[in-house]
Design a protein around this motif. Structure first.
Motif, PDB file in Angstrom:
ATOM      1  N   THR A   1      -4.751   2.219  -4.666  1.00  0.00           N
ATOM      2  CA  THR A   1      -4.913   2.051  -3.222  1.00  0.00           C
ATOM      3  C   THR A   1      -6.157   1.233  -2.905  1.00  0.00           C
ATOM      4  OG1 THR A   1      -3.814   4.174  -2.871  1.00  0.00           O
ATOM      5  CG2 THR A   1      -5.104   3.283  -1.043  1.00  0.00           C
ATOM      6  N   ALA A   2      -7.264   1.544  -3.572  1.00  0.00           N
ATOM      7  CA  ALA A   2      -8.503   0.799  -3.341  1.00  0.00           C
ATOM      8  C   ALA A   2      -8.323  -0.675  -3.704  1.00  0.00           C
ATOM      9  CB  ALA A   2      -9.635   1.411  -4.162  1.00  0.00           C
ATOM     10  N   GLY A   3      -7.658  -0.928  -4.836  1.00  0.00           N
ATOM     11  CA  GLY A   3      -7.422  -2.312  -5.229  1.00  0.00           C
ATOM     12  C   GLY A   3      -6.585  -3.059  -4.220  1.00  0.00           C
TER      13      GLY A   3
ATOM     14  N   ALA B   1      -7.061   0.073 -10.028  1.00  0.00           N
ATOM     15  CA  ALA B   1      -7.592  -0.855  -9.029  1.00  0.00           C
ATOM     16  C   ALA B   1      -7.341  -2.307  -9.414  1.00  0.00           C
ATOM     17  CB  ALA B   1      -9.082  -0.606  -8.824  1.00  0.00           C
ATOM     18  N   VAL B   2      -7.743  -2.702 -10.623  1.00  0.00           N
ATOM     19  CA  VAL B   2      -7.610  -4.112 -11.006  1.00  0.00           C
ATOM     20  C   VAL B   2      -6.164  -4.450 -11.380  1.00  0.00           C
ATOM     21  CG1 VAL B   2     -10.003  -4.292 -11.727  1.00  0.00           C
ATOM     22  CG2 VAL B   2      -8.285  -3.651 -13.416  1.00  0.00           C
TER      23      VAL B   2
ATOM     24  N   VAL C   1      -3.402  -7.240  -8.817  1.00  0.00           N
ATOM     25  CA  VAL C   1      -2.696  -8.469  -9.167  1.00  0.00           C
ATOM     26  C   VAL C   1      -1.436  -8.643  -8.328  1.00  0.00           C
ATOM     27  CG1 VAL C   1      -1.495  -9.666 -11.054  1.00  0.00           C
ATOM     28  CG2 VAL C   1      -3.569  -8.365 -11.537  1.00  0.00           C
ATOM     29  N   THR C   2      -0.849  -7.539  -7.851  1.00  0.00           N
ATOM     30  CA  THR C   2       0.500  -7.589  -7.310  1.00  0.00           C
ATOM     31  C   THR C   2       0.619  -8.396  -6.013  1.00  0.00           C
ATOM     32  OG1 THR C   2       0.139  -5.456  -6.217  1.00  0.00           O
ATOM     33  CG2 THR C   2       1.144  -5.423  -8.396  1.00  0.00           C
TER      34      THR C   2
ATOM     35  N   LEU D   1       0.833  -1.203   0.000  1.00  0.00           N
ATOM     36  CA  LEU D   1       0.000   0.000   0.000  1.00  0.00           C
ATOM     37  C   LEU D   1       0.868   1.254   0.000  1.00  0.00           C
ATOM     38  CD1 LEU D   1      -3.040   0.764   0.167  1.00  0.00           C
ATOM     39  CD2 LEU D   1      -2.745   0.944   2.648  1.00  0.00           C
ATOM     40  N   GLY D   2       2.077   1.136   0.575  1.00  0.00           N
ATOM     41  CA  GLY D   2       2.991   2.269   0.550  1.00  0.00           C
ATOM     42  C   GLY D   2       3.329   2.703  -0.865  1.00  0.00           C
TER      43      GLY D   2
END
Length: 404
Positions: free
Chosen positions: A249-251, A300-301, A305-306, A134-135
């Motif tokens: 961020t949302a994803g 988001a999408v 995946v990451t 998220l960072g």
């Protein structure tokens, strides 16, 4: 534990900021160094080259270190590289400094995600990894715009000086709050290389290259797409880029818990959704509101995946996951470079600014096919539940990574 994860996420935030902030400062860098914009753009490539080289190299050097000690050493190299970038006198020195700054990128993120998985236990690994990564996404919302502003007002060197300070704060946070996480008993470079050579690990890495390349086939050309196709003013482009970061961020927030419940289905779903978004993007980018909405969805999408792929690759590496985890970030940087290049091929061939979205969709479908193949092979091997091996122990009832 929360402070430890925050320190790891701060390191990821600094990495995300330094990776992308230079793209918004190319005119200032070119003017300050008395070079062309194209030559300044090569500094972006220097960092990416450092990532690809450094992930396996530094990880190999740190295989026998405790993970916190390795993380402190890698972050120290990162701080040194950004400080050198801020102080370098000429183009050659800046190029070398950017290469140095990129070397620990994959190693820092790889070890950080392993430490995060260790801290929370097997039931919440995907969520913990997503919190660390998220960072990276928050850097695109806050760090990159703020660094660009600082660079425009106080000179481009100020942006990298601030990144060096952020890295130093991350070093202090890791030293203060992250506990020691030992490597597996009997571990070392040989075991890490054998784990990296496992079929499922390589399939995961190649899936990352193709699946994620679809994102950067479009993102690399998002500015001309928004101005030339969607008809937005140039002043709106930074806002669109920030919204892309909001989507990232949302994803990341959503995909972590989903990955904890069903890891492979989450990967399949994210890749399939990314392919659909890219196809629709090529058709709807001519409508301003649709172009902006699809940019958010792309973030988001695409970045959904990451984290699941990172967890899967760590699991498949079994009790020697460090090099595999770091190499995954080399794979993502290869995806960045390959997606941007192939998207540019479509534009240069005369297919227009919407063509990178179709090219990206094709790349993503290839990634989805590889992911499905890996899942099928996994079922054929009779693989059972797996989690990351941490602290020298496999924290699950059955660890089946060696069946690959």
């Amino acid at each position: 534990m929360a402070l430890a994860l925050l320190a790891l996420a701060l390191g990821a935030f600094a990495i995300g900021t330094t990776e992308f902030v230079i793209m918004g400062l190319l005119p200032q860098v070119a003017g300050g160094l008395d070079i062309s914009i194209a030559s300044a753009g090569h500094l972006v490539s220097a960092y990416a080259l450092g990532v690809v080289i450094g992930a396996p190299l530094l990880t190999a050097l740190g295989t026998r270190l405790r993970r916190r000690n390795a993380l402190l050493a890698f972050l120290g190299v990162f701080v040194l590289g950004n400080l050198a970038t801020a102080l370098a006198p000429g183009y050659g020195a800046v190029f070398a400094a950017r290469l140095l700054a990129g070397l620990p990128h994959g190693a820092v993120l790889g070890v950080s995600t392993l430490v995060a998985a260790h801290l929370v236990g097997p039931a919440r690994q995907a969520t913990a990894v997503a919190r660390v990564l998220l960072g990276l996404t928050v850097a695109n919302i806050v760090g990159v715009p703020a660094g660009t502003y600082l660079g425009q007002v106080f000179g481009w060197r100020a942006a990298f000086l601030v990144v060096a300070v952020l890295g130093a704060v991350a070093v202090a946070g890791v030293a203060a709050f992250v506990p020691h996480v030992p490597v597996a008993a009997g571990g070392g470079l040989g075991r890490e290389l054998r784990a990296l050579g496992r079929r499922q690990v390589w399939l995961g890495l190649v899936t990352a290259v193709f699946g994620f390349a679809g994102v950067f086939a479009v993102y690399s050309y998002i500015s001309p797409m928004m101005t030339e196709l969607a008809g937005l003013p140039a002043a709106a482009v930074p806002v669109v880029l920030a919204l892309f970061g909001v989507g990232m961020t949302a994803g990341s927030l959503v995909v972590g818990p989903l990955g904890d419940r069903a890891l492979r289905p989450t990967i399949y779903g994210a890749l399939a959704a990314l392919a659909v978004v890219l196809v629709v993007f090529a058709w709807a980018v001519h409508t301003p509101w649709a172009a902006v909405l699809l940019t958010v969805l792309l973030g988001a999408v695409g970045f959904g995946v990451t984290a699941p792929l990172q967890v899967l690759i760590m699991q498949k590496a079994g009790d020697a996951p460090t090099m595999a985890a770091a190499s995954n970030h080399s794979a993502f940087n290869l995806a960045n470079a390959g997606g941007a290049w192939l998207g540019g091929v479509g534009i240069s061939a005369g297919f227009g600014y919407a063509s990178p979205a179709i090219i990206g969709a094709v790349l993503t479908v290839v990634g989805l096919g590889l992911a499905l193949l890996a899942g099928r092979l996994d079922r054929g091997d009779g693989a059972g539940p797996e989690v990351v091996a941490v602290g020298g122990r496999a924290r699950a009832d059955e660890l089946c990574a060696d069946r690959d």
